[in-house]
Motif scaffolding. Structure first.
Motif, PDB file in Angstrom:
ATOM      1  N   ASN A 130      -8.400  16.946  -2.048  1.00 36.82           N
ATOM      2  CA  ASN A 130      -8.927  15.715  -2.674  1.00 36.82           C
ATOM      3  C   ASN A 130      -7.813  14.740  -3.005  1.00 36.82           C
ATOM      4  OD1 ASN A 130     -11.710  16.524  -2.674  1.00 36.82           O
ATOM      5  ND2 ASN A 130     -11.263  17.864  -4.397  1.00 36.82           N
ATOM      6  N   THR A 131      -6.927  14.585  -2.067  1.00 36.45           N
ATOM      7  CA  THR A 131      -5.747  13.744  -2.276  1.00 36.45           C
ATOM      8  C   THR A 131      -5.635  12.709  -1.164  1.00 36.45           C
ATOM      9  OG1 THR A 131      -4.570  15.537  -3.413  1.00 36.45           O
ATOM     10  CG2 THR A 131      -3.236  13.743  -2.516  1.00 36.45           C
ATOM     11  N   VAL A 132      -5.264  11.512  -1.553  1.00 35.06           N
ATOM     12  CA  VAL A 132      -5.029  10.443  -0.584  1.00 35.06           C
ATOM     13  C   VAL A 132      -3.575   9.998  -0.730  1.00 35.06           C
ATOM     14  CG1 VAL A 132      -5.802   8.599  -2.150  1.00 35.06           C
ATOM     15  CG2 VAL A 132      -5.900   8.255   0.317  1.00 35.06           C
ATOM     16  N   TYR A 133      -2.984   9.660   0.394  1.00 33.85           N
ATOM     17  CA  TYR A 133      -1.580   9.271   0.434  1.00 33.85           C
ATOM     18  C   TYR A 133      -1.452   7.866   1.007  1.00 33.85           C
ATOM     19  CZ  TYR A 133      -1.198  14.355   0.193  1.00 33.85           C
ATOM     20  OH  TYR A 133      -1.337  15.673  -0.166  1.00 33.85           O
ATOM     21  N   LEU A 134      -0.399   7.192   0.612  1.00 33.12           N
ATOM     22  CA  LEU A 134      -0.073   5.901   1.206  1.00 33.12           C
ATOM     23  C   LEU A 134       1.405   5.921   1.583  1.00 33.12           C
ATOM     24  CD1 LEU A 134      -1.206   3.084   1.908  1.00 33.12           C
ATOM     25  CD2 LEU A 134      -0.210   2.286  -0.250  1.00 33.12           C
ATOM     26  N   GLN A 135       1.657   6.005   2.875  1.00 27.52           N
ATOM     27  CA  GLN A 135       3.027   5.947   3.371  1.00 27.52           C
ATOM     28  C   GLN A 135       3.386   4.485   3.596  1.00 27.52           C
ATOM     29  OE1 GLN A 135       5.385   8.449   3.904  1.00 27.52           O
ATOM     30  NE2 GLN A 135       6.767   6.732   4.289  1.00 27.52           N
ATOM     31  N   MET A 136       4.416   4.030   2.922  1.00 29.51           N
ATOM     32  CA  MET A 136       4.807   2.633   3.000  1.00 29.51           C
ATOM     33  C   MET A 136       6.194   2.535   3.621  1.00 29.51           C
ATOM     34  SD  MET A 136       3.458   1.290  -0.726  1.00 29.51           S
ATOM     35  CE  MET A 136       4.597   2.302  -1.651  1.00 29.51           C
ATOM     36  N   ASN A 137       6.271   1.887   4.774  1.00 29.85           N
ATOM     37  CA  ASN A 137       7.530   1.701   5.488  1.00 29.85           C
ATOM     38  C   ASN A 137       7.870   0.215   5.553  1.00 29.85           C
ATOM     39  OD1 ASN A 137       7.593   4.507   5.994  1.00 29.85           O
ATOM     40  ND2 ASN A 137       6.447   4.235   7.910  1.00 29.85           N
ATOM     41  N   SER A 138       9.126  -0.050   5.862  1.00 30.50           N
ATOM     42  CA  SER A 138       9.580  -1.440   6.003  1.00 30.50           C
ATOM     43  C   SER A 138       9.149  -2.297   4.821  1.00 30.50           C
ATOM     44  CB  SER A 138       9.050  -2.040   7.312  1.00 30.50           C
ATOM     45  OG  SER A 138       9.456  -1.274   8.426  1.00 30.50           O
ATOM     46  N   LEU A 139       9.382  -1.785   3.635  1.00 32.04           N
ATOM     47  CA  LEU A 139       8.926  -2.466   2.434  1.00 32.04           C
ATOM     48  C   LEU A 139       9.627  -3.807   2.242  1.00 32.04           C
ATOM     49  CD1 LEU A 139       8.548   0.643   0.174  1.00 32.04           C
ATOM     50  CD2 LEU A 139       6.798  -1.112   0.483  1.00 32.04           C
ATOM     51  N   LYS A 140       8.878  -4.760   1.700  1.00 29.99           N
ATOM     52  CA  LYS A 140       9.366  -6.113   1.464  1.00 29.99           C
ATOM     53  C   LYS A 140       9.275  -6.429  -0.032  1.00 29.99           C
ATOM     54  CE  LYS A 140       7.279  -7.556   5.859  1.00 29.99           C
ATOM     55  NZ  LYS A 140       6.311  -8.498   6.487  1.00 29.99           N
ATOM     56  N   PRO A 141      10.063  -7.373  -0.503  1.00 31.56           N
ATOM     57  CA  PRO A 141       9.958  -7.756  -1.926  1.00 31.56           C
ATOM     58  C   PRO A 141       8.545  -8.156  -2.319  1.00 31.56           C
ATOM     59  CG  PRO A 141      11.969  -8.650  -0.994  1.00 31.56           C
ATOM     60  CD  PRO A 141      11.203  -8.052   0.153  1.00 31.56           C
ATOM     61  N   GLU A 142       7.801  -8.749  -1.397  1.00 31.38           N
ATOM     62  CA  GLU A 142       6.433  -9.161  -1.709  1.00 31.38           C
ATOM     63  C   GLU A 142       5.469  -7.990  -1.829  1.00 31.38           C
ATOM     64  OE1 GLU A 142       8.404 -10.365   0.735  1.00 31.38           O
ATOM     65  OE2 GLU A 142       7.235 -10.788   2.568  1.00 31.38           O
ATOM     66  N   ASP A 143       5.915  -6.792  -1.549  1.00 30.63           N
ATOM     67  CA  ASP A 143       5.106  -5.597  -1.766  1.00 30.63           C
ATOM     68  C   ASP A 143       5.193  -5.125  -3.214  1.00 30.63           C
ATOM     69  OD1 ASP A 143       6.164  -4.442   1.449  1.00 30.63           O
ATOM     70  OD2 ASP A 143       4.203  -5.290   0.924  1.00 30.63           O
ATOM     71  N   THR A 144       6.071  -5.739  -3.981  1.00 25.67           N
ATOM     72  CA  THR A 144       6.227  -5.375  -5.386  1.00 25.67           C
ATOM     73  C   THR A 144       4.931  -5.600  -6.156  1.00 25.67           C
ATOM     74  OG1 THR A 144       8.606  -5.840  -5.411  1.00 25.67           O
ATOM     75  CG2 THR A 144       7.445  -5.924  -7.527  1.00 25.67           C
ATOM     76  N   ALA A 145       4.455  -4.548  -6.805  1.00 29.91           N
ATOM     77  CA  ALA A 145       3.188  -4.616  -7.530  1.00 29.91           C
ATOM     78  C   ALA A 145       2.935  -3.279  -8.217  1.00 29.91           C
ATOM     79  CB  ALA A 145       2.040  -4.921  -6.578  1.00 29.91           C
ATOM     80  N   VAL A 146       1.920  -3.265  -9.055  1.00 27.08           N
ATOM     81  CA  VAL A 146       1.384  -2.004  -9.541  1.00 27.08           C
ATOM     82  C   VAL A 146       0.327  -1.574  -8.536  1.00 27.08           C
ATOM     83  CG1 VAL A 146       0.182  -0.803 -11.391  1.00 27.08           C
ATOM     84  CG2 VAL A 146       1.845  -2.596 -11.932  1.00 27.08           C
TER      85      VAL A 146
END
Length: 118
Positions: A76-92
């Motif tokens: 019952n787990t979901v994952y989010l793999q985030m690559n090539s992160l950008k400053p505009e990805d900054t958030a909660v």
């Protein structure tokens, strides 16, 4: 009730990678949609990606090709793999659970901060 516990947020430089996890517990329907939303300071909460128990996924245009959502139904787990992160990805980043059986239920996690520096 469904409880969502997120983990994996942090501070990193642009171009880096990060993986978020969200574990669900409680009265979980076998048919559900789990996903990730994010909210930057002063902005509304927006969809990042969702994953249905059927296997269907959906992504915001801004993250297509960089983020990948996956799930482990046994955990019952979901994952989010985030690559090539950008400053505009900054958030909660907030985990979300939605199901319609036996009734419409919608839950949010507490949120995890992701900060990408340039």
């Amino acid at each position: 009730q469904v409880q969502l516990v997120e983990s994996g947020g942090g501070l990193l430089q642009a171009g880096g990678s990060l993986r978020l996890s969200c574990a669900a517990s409680g009265s979980i329907s076998s048919i559900n949609v789990m996903g990730w939303y994010r909210q930057a300071p002063g902005k509304q909460r927006d969809l990042v990606a969702t994953s249905a128990s059927s296997g269907k996924t959906n992504y915001a245009d801004s993250v297509k090709g960089r983020f990948t959502i996956s799930r482990d139904n046994a955990k019952n787990t979901v994952y989010l793999q985030m690559n090539s992160l950008k400053p505009e990805d900054t958030a909660v980043y907030y985990c979300n659970y939605f199901s319609v059986l036996p009734s419409i239920r919608h839950y949010w996690g507490q949120g995890t901060q992701v900060t990408v520096s340039s």
